[in-house]
Design a protein around this motif. Structure first.
Motif, short mmCIF file in Angstrom:
data_model
loop_
_atom_site.label_atom_id
_atom_site.label_comp_id
_atom_site.label_asym_id
_atom_site.label_seq_id
_atom_site.Cartn_x
_atom_site.Cartn_y
_atom_site.Cartn_z
N LEU A 392 40.90 -6.77 12.50
CA LEU A 392 40.74 -5.41 12.07
C LEU A 392 39.69 -5.61 10.82
O LEU A 392 39.99 -6.19 9.94
CB LEU A 392 42.04 -4.72 11.66
CG LEU A 392 41.90 -3.31 10.82
CD1 LEU A 392 41.04 -2.35 11.70
CD2 LEU A 392 43.17 -3.07 10.37
N LEU A 393 38.44 -4.94 11.10
CA LEU A 393 37.58 -4.65 9.90
C LEU A 393 37.84 -3.50 9.00
O LEU A 393 37.43 -2.36 9.78
CB LEU A 393 36.20 -5.18 10.79
CG LEU A 393 35.06 -5.05 9.40
CD1 LEU A 393 34.98 -6.21 8.51
CD2 LEU A 393 33.77 -5.07 10.08
N VAL A 394 38.25 -3.54 7.72
CA VAL A 394 38.28 -2.28 6.96
C VAL A 394 36.89 -2.32 6.30
O VAL A 394 36.79 -3.14 5.37
CB VAL A 394 39.65 -2.31 6.37
CG1 VAL A 394 39.73 -1.30 5.49
CG2 VAL A 394 40.67 -2.75 7.21
N CYS A 395 36.38 -1.25 6.31
CA CYS A 395 34.95 -1.04 5.53
C CYS A 395 35.24 0.01 4.80
O CYS A 395 34.89 1.36 5.05
CB CYS A 395 33.68 -0.79 6.69
SG CYS A 395 32.25 -0.69 6.14
N GLU A 396 35.16 -0.23 3.46
CA GLU A 396 35.13 0.92 2.43
C GLU A 396 33.68 1.28 2.23
O GLU A 396 32.82 0.51 2.40
CB GLU A 396 35.78 -0.07 1.12
CG GLU A 396 37.21 0.40 0.90
CD GLU A 396 37.53 1.76 0.05
OE1 GLU A 396 36.65 2.53 0.25
OE2 GLU A 396 38.65 2.04 -0.25
N GLU A 397 33.66 2.51 1.91
CA GLU A 397 32.26 3.22 1.46
C GLU A 397 31.52 2.99 2.68
O GLU A 397 30.23 2.58 2.52
CB GLU A 397 31.74 2.57 0.45
CG GLU A 397 32.45 2.57 -1.20
CD GLU A 397 32.40 4.03 -1.61
OE1 GLU A 397 31.64 4.95 -1.07
OE2 GLU A 397 33.14 4.12 -2.61
N SER A 398 32.15 3.45 4.03
CA SER A 398 31.35 3.10 5.16
C SER A 398 29.98 4.05 5.03
O SER A 398 29.20 3.46 5.84
CB SER A 398 32.08 3.26 6.28
OG SER A 398 32.96 4.61 6.25
N HIS A 399 30.01 5.18 4.65
CA HIS A 399 28.94 6.08 4.69
C HIS A 399 27.59 5.17 3.84
O HIS A 399 26.24 5.66 4.24
CB HIS A 399 29.16 7.14 4.12
CG HIS A 399 29.34 7.23 2.55
ND1 HIS A 399 30.68 7.10 2.03
CD2 HIS A 399 28.79 7.16 1.54
CE1 HIS A 399 30.97 6.85 0.69
NE2 HIS A 399 29.62 6.95 0.43
#
Length: 545
Positions: A392-399
């Motif tokens: 599972l890759l959790v991407c903060e600030e994905s925008h």
């Protein structure tokens, strides 16, 4: 015909009736309220039909002609979400979608606690679920996610700044870990928030101990770092860079046959001293100084990157090409890829199923390159381990990494995230997107998330964008977004039983992410720094430490 059991009978007229159906248009129902009881917007109600009990959410309330005296006509608007078909007898369970639509004059009945449990609890799946909070309509009923559906088709946590996204994602991940202690979760943490959220369960990777050698970069990433946009002849420089690095990689191949299999994108070590020698040899064969400019630019850029202490995680040593010691050369050329993968993706787990990658200290000009590398490595690792260690890759600030604007961001990063979003579930890599500006997030990426937790959202543009990405049956609940409190969310999609408003469980103090706003009110009461502190601040600023 199957005999109905007492538990499967249609809703009785003696239930808490508050109105009747006066209009049916697809999944939208209009009712006329009777008596003094008035449901609330967002509340689940039921409609008794001849063969089933249909359930829907209240999306609107109105009075046709308000009056202080006399009879008023009060209406309620519903969005139908599913039904219990009583013709199935003892096997009757709640199902999304409707086979038997309500008719005119069918009664509108308040859903009780037992109704809510039947609707929001999946039969036979309770043991697989993980609690993350409670239903807003009835706090005694737990809000449960199904990790298999949630992770198998990606999910997103969206909301404005300060709405509680960090706490929400921590609650979700801790719930998953409670069921799956041997998980493999990687969090890209650009603000150093999550290091405190998983005590004893997380491997904390900071820029000081991060190891991502330059030879792991593919050609697009290396080109961005070495050539960028400042070269007067970027295409010509790219051709030369390709030739130089490919030759340097092949120099360390164990045999000629292995060398032929190596391309510019093969993640194998190579020496920067070999890059310098190849450039010097090529320059010695050129007659005109103008032809040497590209080689000189590439060599200078490699030297600058190796000597930049901020890039020590990528160019260890930092004493310049051609002048490194034997130990430095050994460190640079050591094939540590298996060790790096083991640490990043927690193989073996060894009681720490989470990797928190603190990217707050990564230079802004190469942050997109680093994120591109990590996303690409996540996909490739999942591809080649044949689903034995799903990630599972959790991407903060994905925008920031997958923007809707084609002119913004770094295209390889956007492409790496898009590939995970579109193909990841087939190979065992799931994606969690976290964003405060969903309208700036690439539609192609967000549309692949089958579960969305939408926290408070005040921007009309963000609300409209999110509504366009969600099924029509969820639009009624989206109207509640601006009024949500901190820690509340509208949960929609495959990972939850039904679209609903939930209250996330409160995290213990020791599990809170470090995402508090700067304490302006207290810090401005008196001086917090002295003139002597400025010397230390300047030192850290200059050393980037």
């Amino acid at each position: 015909m199957n005999q109905m059991t007492p538990d499967a009978k249609p809703a009785a007229q003696t239930d808490t009736r508050f109105g009747r159906v006066i209009a049916v248009s697809g999944t939208r129902i209009t009712g006329l309220l009777e008596g003094k009881k008035t449901p609330r917007v967002g509340e689940l109600v039921k409609i008794a039909t001849a063969n089933s009990t249909v359930f829907g959410f209240v999306t609107g309330l109105s009075i046709d002609v308000p009056s202080t005296a006399g009879v008023e006509v009060r209406r309620v608007e519903l969005e139908v979400v599913g039904e219990i078909d009583h013709r199935q007898g003892a096997r009757a369970v709640f199902q999304r979608g409707v086979a038997t639509y309500p008719s005119l004059d069918d009664p509108l009945i308040a859903a009780d606690g037992e109704d809510l449990r039947r609707v929001f609890t999946r039969p036979g799946r309770q043991e697989d679920g993980a609690r993350i909070g409670s239903l807003h309509q009835d706090p005694s009923i737990p809000a449960v996610i199904q990790p298999a559906e949630l992770l198998g088709k990606h999910f997103a946590v969206l909301g404005t700044t300060g709405a509680g996204k960090s706490c929400a994602i921590t609650t979700i991940l801790r719930a998953i870990l409670g069921r799956h202690p041997a998980a493999h979760i990687v969090i890209l943490d650009p603000h150093n928030e999550y290091a405190t959220a998983f005590p004893g369960q997380a491997e904390i990777v900071t820029p000081q101990d991060l190891e991502l050698p330059y030879w792991l970069l593919n050609f697009e990433e290396l080109r961005e770092m070495v050539i960028g946009t400042g070269s007067p002849q970027p295409d010509a420089d790219a051709v030369i860079l390709n030739q130089i690095v490919t030759e340097a990689k092949r120099n360390l191949a164990p045999d000629p046959e292995a060398a032929l299999a190596i391309t510019i994108d093969t993640p194998v070590p190579y020496r920067l001293s070999d890059v310098a020698k190849i450039i010097d040899a090529a320059q010695g064969k050129l007659d005109r100084p103008s032809d040497m400019a590209a080689y000189h630019r590439i060599k200078e850029r490699f030297q600058a990157m190796q000597q930049d202490r901020r890039l020590a995680f990528m160019f260890p040593g930092g004493s310049g090409m051609g002048g490194g010691t034997a130990a430095l050369q050994g460190l640079i050329t050591r094939d540590s890829m298996a060790k790096i993968l083991g640490r990043l993706f927690r193989v073996p787990v060894a009681g720490r199923p989470v990797t928190v990658l603190d990217t707050s200290g990564v230079p802004a000009e190469i942050l997109n390159v680093v994120v591109s590398l990590l996303c690409r490595m996540s996909f490739d690792f999942a591809l080649w381990n044949e689903q034995k260690a799903p990630i599972l890759l959790v991407c903060e600030e994905s925008h920031r990494y997958a923007p809707e604007d084609e002119r913004a961001g770094f295209e390889p990063t956007k492409r790496a995230l898009s590939r995970i979003a579109k193909e990841g579930r087939k190979y065992g890599v799931s994606l969690c997107l976290i964003s405060q500006r969903p309208s700036e997030l690439a539609t192609t990426v967000l549309s692949q998330c089958s579960t969305i937790f939408a926290l408070r959202m005040t921007s009309q543009k963000d609300q409209e964008f999110l509504a366009a990405a969600l099924p029509e049956s969820s639009h009624g609940l989206m109207g509640e977004l601006p009024s949500l409190r901190n820690g509340q969310a509208i949960a929609v999609g495959e990972g939850v039983a039904l679209p609903t408003r939930i209250d996330f469980d409160r995290l213990a103090d020791e599990h809170q992410p470090h995402s508090r706003t700067a304490p302006f009110a207290t810090a401005w009461q008196e001086d917090q720094l002295t003139a002597a502190d400025l010397t230390e601040i300047v030192r850290r600023w200059r050393r980037q430490n």
